[in-house]
Enzyme design. Sequence first.
Site, PDB file in Angstrom:
ATOM      1  N   TRP A 326       0.836  -1.200   0.000  1.00 27.75           N
ATOM      2  CA  TRP A 326       0.000   0.000   0.000  1.00 27.75           C
ATOM      3  C   TRP A 326       0.871   1.251   0.000  1.00 27.75           C
ATOM      4  O   TRP A 326       0.543   2.245  -0.655  1.00 27.75           O
ATOM      5  CB  TRP A 326      -0.896   0.021   1.242  1.00 27.75           C
ATOM      6  CG  TRP A 326      -1.765   1.238   1.344  1.00 27.75           C
ATOM      7  CD1 TRP A 326      -3.031   1.404   0.853  1.00 27.75           C
ATOM      8  CD2 TRP A 326      -1.424   2.495   1.969  1.00 27.75           C
ATOM      9  NE1 TRP A 326      -3.505   2.660   1.137  1.00 27.75           N
ATOM     10  CE2 TRP A 326      -2.537   3.360   1.818  1.00 27.75           C
ATOM     11  CE3 TRP A 326      -0.308   2.969   2.643  1.00 27.75           C
ATOM     12  CZ2 TRP A 326      -2.548   4.659   2.320  1.00 27.75           C
ATOM     13  CZ3 TRP A 326      -0.310   4.260   3.126  1.00 27.75           C
ATOM     14  CH2 TRP A 326      -1.430   5.096   2.970  1.00 27.75           C
ATOM     15  N   HIS A 327       1.991   1.202   0.715  1.00 29.73           N
ATOM     16  CA  HIS A 327       2.852   2.378   0.814  1.00 29.73           C
ATOM     17  C   HIS A 327       3.565   2.693  -0.487  1.00 29.73           C
ATOM     18  O   HIS A 327       3.914   3.856  -0.720  1.00 29.73           O
ATOM     19  CB  HIS A 327       3.885   2.188   1.933  1.00 29.73           C
ATOM     20  CG  HIS A 327       3.365   2.488   3.294  1.00 29.73           C
ATOM     21  ND1 HIS A 327       2.686   1.558   4.047  1.00 29.73           N
ATOM     22  CD2 HIS A 327       3.397   3.616   4.035  1.00 29.73           C
ATOM     23  CE1 HIS A 327       2.334   2.106   5.206  1.00 29.73           C
ATOM     24  NE2 HIS A 327       2.753   3.353   5.219  1.00 29.73           N
ATOM     25  N   GLY A 328       3.782   1.714  -1.312  1.00 30.38           N
ATOM     26  CA  GLY A 328       4.466   2.022  -2.553  1.00 30.38           C
ATOM     27  C   GLY A 328       4.673   0.814  -3.433  1.00 30.38           C
ATOM     28  O   GLY A 328       4.755  -0.323  -2.949  1.00 30.38           O
TER      29      GLY A 328
END
Length: 482
Positions: A326-328
Site C-alpha cells: 500500500w505504501h508504494g
Amino acid sequence: MLFNSFNFLIFLPIVFISYWFLCRKSNKAQNILLLCASYFFYGMWDWRFLFLIIASTLVDFIVGKQLFLSQQQKNRKQWLWISIIFNLGILAYFKYVNFFIDSWIDFITLIGYTNTDYWSLNILLPVGISFYTFQTMSYTLDIYHRKLQPSKSFLEFATFVSFFPQLVAGPIEQASQLLPQLHQKRQFSYQQAKEGLQLILWGFFKKVAIADSIAFIVDDIFAHYTSHSASTLCLGAFLFSFQIYGDFSGYSDIAIGTAKLFGIELSSNFKFPYFSKNIREFWQRWHISLSNWFKYYVYIPLGGSKNNQITTLRNILIVFLVSGLWHGANWTFVVWGLLHFLLYIPSIFSIKKQVHHTKTYKNIWLRSLKEYSQILITFISITIAWIFFRAPSITEAFGYILQAITHLEIETYQHPMGYRMIDYFVVLVVFISYEYHIRKDERAPFEFSSPYARFIAYTLVIFGLLLFYEDHVDRSFIYFQF
C-alpha cells in the site's frame, strides 16, 4: 495545493470566512462550499484526476444504496464486489502497473533479453488515491456488514469522500465517524477554532523546522552513501526517522486542525510513536487510521487471533505485506513490511502484551531504566527498517547497510551548504523533550497551566519556523506519493 504554500494561506481564510459568515445558517450550503473547495483544492494538482474521485464517489454511493436495499446475500455480494473491483482496479492501474512492468523488464533483462523499449509505460499516480479509495471502500464494507446505513444525501457523501483537509494524506476516516458530522448542523466554537489553530501551528513546525530542515541532509547522505562511513550513515538513517515523522504527523496535525476550524473532528493519526516500547505499541501509535483500516477490513475478516498462533502469524504477515505494498509499488516496501512483521513476532508470544496495550493509551510516566532501554531498542529497530523505506531499491538499501557495517570509521559530517550541524541537533533535542512533555494528549501541544509557559512555547515554535523556513524550497509531503 500544498498546505505549506502561499496559495493555501490565501485559500484557507477565504473558505473559512465564507463558511461561517455566508453559509452559517444552512448546513447544505456549508457542505456545498466544502465540496467545491475540496474539488478546487485537489484540482490544483491536476484537474483531470477529479474525474476519478467523482467516479469513485458515484459508484460507492450507488453500491451503498443497493447493498442496503438488497435482501438476497448473493445480490449483496455482487454489489460489494463491484465496489471492491472498481476501487482496487483504479488503485492497481495507477499505482502498480508501472511496478509490475518494471519488474518484468528487470527479469527479462536478467535472462538476456535487451529489447525492452516497447514494454515501458509511464502512468502518473494521482495524489491521495490510496487514501480516498480506502475511505470509500470502508463505507461499502460497513454497509455490507450491516454496521452502517447508507447516506441519504449524495452531497454529504461526496463531501465525506473529498473533504480537503484529509483528502490526500489522511487520516483515513470511517464513514460512521465523519458522515454524521456532515449531516448535523455545525456551530462556530471559539475553543474548537483555537485548538485547531494550535494544531496547525504545531503541524507547520514539524513540517518546516523538523522535516524540511533535515531533508536536504538526508537526501545528500542517501545519495552519496558509498562515500561515507558508519557514523554518517547512522546519522542519515536517524535523521530520516524524524524527517518522515515530522512530515507525516505534521500533515495530520494540520489536517485535524484545519477540520476543527470548520467544526469537524477528525481521528487522531499519531500518538508519539517513537516513545513506544515495542513494535506492537508502535503500530498503535503510528498512522493509526491505516492500522485500524487493516485491522477491521483485513485482519479480522481473515480470522484475527481467534484461532491458533500459527494462523495469527499468517494473518499478521498478510497485513504487513499488504501494508508495505500500500505504501508504494516497490520491493523495498515489501521488505519493510516483512521486517516489521519479524519485529512484531515477539509481542505475539509475550505474556505482557495486554499490559503494553493498556500503557499505550494511559500514557503513564515511565518508571524504570528498562522501559527507557525498550524505547531505545524499538527506535533503533524502526530506524533500520526505515532504510528500506527510504532507499530507491533493495540493492541500495542493502548497500547502505553493508557500507555502514564495513566502514566503522567515525567522521565529521559537513553540511553541503556549510550550516552548523549543532543547530539541527539542538532543535531535535528540544523537539523530542517537548513531545515527551506533552505526550499525554497529542491534540493539545500548547496546553499549559501557566500563560507564561504557553507564551514561551509559542515564541520558540514561531522562532523555529522563521529560522528554518526557506522560501525557495517548495517541499511536498512524503506521503503524497502514496
